[in-house]
Design a protein around this motif. Structure first.
Motif, short mmCIF file in Angstrom:
data_model
loop_
_atom_site.label_atom_id
_atom_site.label_comp_id
_atom_site.label_asym_id
_atom_site.label_seq_id
_atom_site.Cartn_x
_atom_site.Cartn_y
_atom_site.Cartn_z
N ASP A 83 38.93 47.70 35.43
CA ASP A 83 38.19 46.94 34.80
C ASP A 83 38.60 45.78 34.08
O ASP A 83 39.45 45.86 33.13
CB ASP A 83 37.76 48.12 33.58
N ASP A 84 38.16 44.78 34.44
CA ASP A 84 38.51 43.28 34.09
C ASP A 84 37.78 42.85 32.85
O ASP A 84 36.67 42.37 32.85
CB ASP A 84 38.47 42.24 35.16
N LYS A 85 38.34 42.70 31.64
CA LYS A 85 37.92 42.73 30.58
C LYS A 85 38.31 41.14 30.02
O LYS A 85 38.08 40.81 28.76
CB LYS A 85 38.27 43.71 29.41
N THR A 86 38.56 40.34 30.86
CA THR A 86 38.96 39.00 30.49
C THR A 86 37.72 38.22 30.09
O THR A 86 36.51 38.22 30.94
CB THR A 86 39.60 38.14 31.81
N PRO A 87 37.64 37.58 28.93
CA PRO A 87 36.39 36.93 28.58
C PRO A 87 36.01 35.86 29.44
O PRO A 87 37.18 35.33 29.96
CB PRO A 87 36.65 36.59 27.20
N VAL A 88 34.81 35.44 29.81
CA VAL A 88 34.46 34.49 30.61
C VAL A 88 34.16 33.19 29.82
O VAL A 88 33.43 33.07 28.66
CB VAL A 88 33.14 34.66 31.14
N ARG A 89 34.99 32.08 30.17
CA ARG A 89 35.05 30.88 29.33
C ARG A 89 34.75 29.59 30.36
O ARG A 89 35.10 29.97 31.64
CB ARG A 89 36.07 30.61 28.56
N THR A 90 34.43 28.57 29.83
CA THR A 90 34.32 27.28 30.60
C THR A 90 35.55 26.66 30.54
O THR A 90 35.99 26.22 29.48
CB THR A 90 33.11 26.24 30.17
N TYR A 91 36.44 26.04 31.54
CA TYR A 91 37.45 25.58 31.55
C TYR A 91 37.54 24.26 32.10
O TYR A 91 38.56 23.36 32.08
CB TYR A 91 38.63 26.61 32.40
N THR A 92 36.68 24.00 32.77
CA THR A 92 36.60 22.53 33.21
C THR A 92 34.81 22.18 33.61
O THR A 92 34.26 22.99 34.07
CB THR A 92 37.14 22.19 34.63
N VAL A 93 34.91 20.87 33.37
CA VAL A 93 33.66 20.23 33.70
C VAL A 93 33.53 19.12 34.64
O VAL A 93 32.45 18.63 35.25
CB VAL A 93 32.33 20.04 32.56
N THR A 94 34.81 19.02 35.17
CA THR A 94 35.34 17.92 36.15
C THR A 94 34.87 18.29 37.54
O THR A 94 35.00 19.14 38.02
CB THR A 94 36.41 17.62 36.08
N GLY A 95 33.79 17.40 37.95
CA GLY A 95 33.23 17.59 39.39
C GLY A 95 32.34 18.66 39.46
O GLY A 95 31.72 18.78 40.56
N VAL A 96 31.66 19.09 38.23
CA VAL A 96 30.73 20.15 38.43
C VAL A 96 29.26 19.22 38.33
O VAL A 96 29.01 18.61 37.51
CB VAL A 96 30.76 20.98 37.03
N THR A 97 28.44 19.51 39.46
CA THR A 97 27.26 18.84 39.39
C THR A 97 26.18 19.77 39.70
O THR A 97 26.67 21.18 40.02
CB THR A 97 27.16 17.71 40.46
N ALA A 98 25.04 19.58 40.03
CA ALA A 98 23.88 20.67 40.33
C ALA A 98 24.09 21.10 41.78
O ALA A 98 23.94 22.29 42.23
CB ALA A 98 22.39 20.11 40.36
N ALA A 99 24.90 20.48 42.74
CA ALA A 99 25.08 20.72 44.07
C ALA A 99 26.63 21.55 43.95
O ALA A 99 26.89 21.89 45.35
CB ALA A 99 25.11 19.54 44.92
N SER A 100 26.84 21.69 42.96
CA SER A 100 28.45 22.35 43.31
C SER A 100 28.49 23.93 43.32
O SER A 100 27.54 24.51 43.10
CB SER A 100 29.49 22.27 41.97
N SER A 101 29.43 24.30 44.20
CA SER A 101 29.33 25.86 44.43
C SER A 101 30.51 26.37 43.36
O SER A 101 31.03 27.41 43.55
CB SER A 101 29.84 26.30 45.86
N PHE A 102 30.58 25.84 42.23
CA PHE A 102 31.36 26.37 40.95
C PHE A 102 30.89 25.88 39.79
O PHE A 102 30.09 24.63 39.92
CB PHE A 102 32.84 26.00 41.21
#
Length: 683
Positions: free
Chosen positions: A348-367
């Motif tokens: 059971d992975d209880k690591t919280p989900v956070r945003t770590y980068t926005v560099t290169g993130v666009t609507a066409a990104s697969s991340f």
């Protein structure tokens, strides 16, 4: 009157002592050497005729010259209390040395201390102008510069201790602790594009600690252990800071600077493991365990963060894992034995989900810039039955079942399925064909499938590509056959033959079959041992291993291509031990391997694709020794080692970094090592 002459007993004893005394004394000495603990010290020197980067990779015997050889083995027994004191030191004159001290009373208590060192030398010659290697701050030349030769090396130092104690009433306690320091540097680089990687060797300076405590109980029917196992990893270098470098190749000045190094982490596990004998022919086993692994090391400072991203101090990583396992084995009738096991592990992975980068993130990104905790629940089990048939034939049949449930993020680079199931059926026959021949054959059929594949979704919500099924999730059909044969025609000769062949088929999903299509492996081996006489024994083996993978990918939609990857190896070994004369012992060991890595590539359609060159590697090692007994407790030993390494590996033979650093290695390395040691034994 008849006269009797008395036989002089004293004279008879003296005569017997004169005749048999020395022989009996010799027998007593021999008996003492065989029945009482003995110790030994060997001291000597070795000479390496030339530099040997491959030969000395893990021993430190890599530079031409003279090396000290020292081994110690001390053993002392107090027969009145059954208390042993032991000390053993191996390779004390070399860099891969180890020592262990043990003090124990049989059936009561014991403790030990141990220490070892193990180096790891980089086999490639590194010519670089990068300064500060081995530290957390590197200076990289701003223009392409080759630089002088540098030796990259890592060294492990391990210190361990432990004790055991019999507590009575079937209980005993075992505690073991170990701390390992790793220090040095290894190959690493920074960069974002082909031919723009700069040589930035990673400084390695870390400590790993392990602690294990086991409270055991052994009763007539119940045996069980309560176990604690903990680890802690402490990296003394938190980040690699860089100065200089090519500011043209990377956007901005040192955009990849600083670079975070592996963070600290810890884990703790509690477990209960044991078995219970219900009847003389029925036994159950069980294990329950809970473990928690965390990673909460503070993030490095000095890294610019995009707007809207908070550093939050650390990852806060936490994975809790529970394990429950139970099984039973029984022999309900003399000819039938049954085995059944069931096991479930929930990660059971209880690591919280956070945003770590926005560099290169666009609507066409697969991340989307977030971390992705992965939880997996695995349930597997097996049932197996073995029945003794007529004509010395034994038949085994079984079914194995494995199911995994996973989670993922909707925004991914490839497709995904949240459930896989695999069922394996196996049947085996074993027969004793005569008093000297035993053979067996087994067949296993495995079929893996699962839930429907999920298309990945792009950041803007559009459906992404869905061409490749990841290797660990893809449908797979596997067939495996294993054959073994053992032949012992005389007490002096034995022969074992083994062959197995496996074939995997991954082609059930897409029309294009991108990714791995199929694979296979073939392994054959023969082992022979023969005793020519009481003082001469020989053994030999030969093996053949082939592994093949067919895969397909594409450069563009109009230019798909396939690749056929092969790894083939042929190896053999010979060993001889003998005693040509009373004071001489001799031996020889020879091993040889030829390994081929083949990369066959061709276009399925569109432009031609060029295959990569094949890589061949040959390894030969010959060891000879002769030991001459100077007297009963002293001897001289002579050793000779010939090691030969050759390769045409193009991938690392002439690697050039953009800063001018080069990695090279001699394609052929032949060395000879000579050693002589004086061995003294005592009691």
């Amino acid at each position: 009157m008849k006269n009797h002459r008395a036989f002089p007993l004293a004279a008879m004893a003296a005569a017997l002592a004169a005749v048999y005394g020395p022989a009996c004394a010799q027998q007593d000495d021999d008996l003492n050497w065989l029945t009482k603990p003995s110790s030994s010290v060997s001291v000597g020197a070795g000479y390496l005729n030339k530099d040997a980067p491959q030969f000395g990779r893990y021993t430190g015997v890599r530079d031409a010259g003279t090396y000290g050889l020292l081994n110690i083995d001390l053993n002392k027994l107090d027969e009145s209390t059954g208390t042993w004191v032991r000390f053993k030191g191996n390779n004390l004159g070399l860099e891969n040395r180890d020592m262990r001290f043990t003090h124990e009373r049989q059936g009561d208590w014991g403790y030990y201390l141990e220490y070892s060192e193990l180096p790891r030398f980089e086999p490639h010659t590194v010519n670089t102008a990068v300064r500060g290697i081995g530290t957390a701050s590197l200076a990289i030349p701003t223009t392409r510069t080759n630089g002088p030769a540098e030796q990259l090396k890592m060294k492990r130092e391990m210190l361990g201790a432990g004790f055991t104690k019999q507590l009575g009433d079937g209980f005993d306690l075992v505690v073991r602790a170990k701390s390992e320091d790793k220090d040095g540097a290894r190959i690493f680089s920074r960069g974002t594009a082909t031919n723009a990687f700069e040589f930035t060797p990673e400084p390695v300076h870390s400590t790993t600690r392990q602690l294990e405590a086991i409270l055991g109980y052994s009763g007539k029917q119940l045996q069980m252990s309560a176990i604690y196992y903990g680890t802690a990893y402490d990296n003394h270098n938190t980040a690699l800071t860089l100065a200089g470098g090519n500011t043209t190749a990377f956007s901005g000045t040192n955009a990849l600077n600083p670079i975070a190094l592996p963070p600290d982490s810890q884990s703790h596990q509690l477990a209960l493991d044991g078995g219970y004998s219900f009847t003389p022919t029925t036994r159950g086993s069980f294990k329950v365990a809970y473990s928690r692994a965390t990673q909460n090391d503070t993030f490095i400072s000095g890294v610019p963060l995009a707007a809207g991203i908070a550093p939050d101090g650390n990852l806060g990583g936490r994975v809790d894992t529970t394990l429950v396992q139970m099984g039973v084995s029984a022999r309900p009738v003399p000819k039938l034995s049954l085995v059944a096991d069931l096991r479930q592990e929930n990660r059971d992975d209880k690591t919280p989900v956070r945003t770590y980068t926005v560099t290169g993130v666009t609507a066409a990104s697969s991340f989307n810039g977030e971390n992705q905790p992965i939880s997996i629940k695995t349930t597997n089990g097996k049932v197996e039955a073995t029945y003794q048939l007529q004509s010395s034939l034994r038949m085994t049949g079984g079914i194995d079942y494995d199911v995994k449930d996973r989670n993922t993020s909707a925004i991914r680079s490839v497709s995904f399925r949240d459930r896989t199931e695999e069922t394996s059926y196996r049947v085996a026959l074993k027969r004793t064909m005569s008093e000297t021949v035993t053979g067996s054959i087994a067949y296993i059929r495995s079929d893996r499938n699962g839930s429907d594949f999920l298309n990945n979704v792009l950041k803007g919500g559009a459906t992404g590509s869905n061409l490749i099924a990841p290797l660990n999730l893809a449908d797979r059909e596997r067939d495996k056959v294993r054959l073994s044969l053992s032949w012992t025609p005389t007490n002096d000769l034995s022969v074992q033959f083994m062959a197995d062949q496996t074939r995997d088929d991954y082609s059930a999903r897409t029309a294009n079959d991108f990714g791995l299509r199929d694979g296979s492996s073939k392994n054959y081996s023969v082992d022979v041992s023969y005793a020519f006489a009481n003082d001469w024994q020989a053994s030999g083996w030969i093996s053949r291993n082939d592994t093949l993978a067919n895969r397909a990918t594409r450069i563009s939609a109009s230019n798909p291509w396939s690749s056929k990857l092969e790894n083939n190896s042929d190896s053999f070994g010979l060993s001889l031990r003998g005693k040509p004369r009373e004071k001489w012992d001799v031996g020889a060991d020879l091993s040889h391997s030829e390994i081929g890595d083949l990369y066959r590539q061709q276009a399925i359609s569109g432009a031609a694709v060029t295959s990569l060159p094949d890589v061949y590697t040959r390894l030969t090692n010959l060891k000879l020794f002769a030991s001459y007994a100077l007297r009963q407790n002293a001897s001289l030993r002579f050793d000779y080692i010939y090691d030969r390494y050759s390769t045409n590996d193009w991938s690392w033979s002439s690697w050039n970094y953009s800063d001018g650093t080069t990695l090279t290695q001699a394609p052929r390395q032949y060395i000879s090592f000579f050693g002589v040691t004086y061995i003294y034994r005592f009691q």
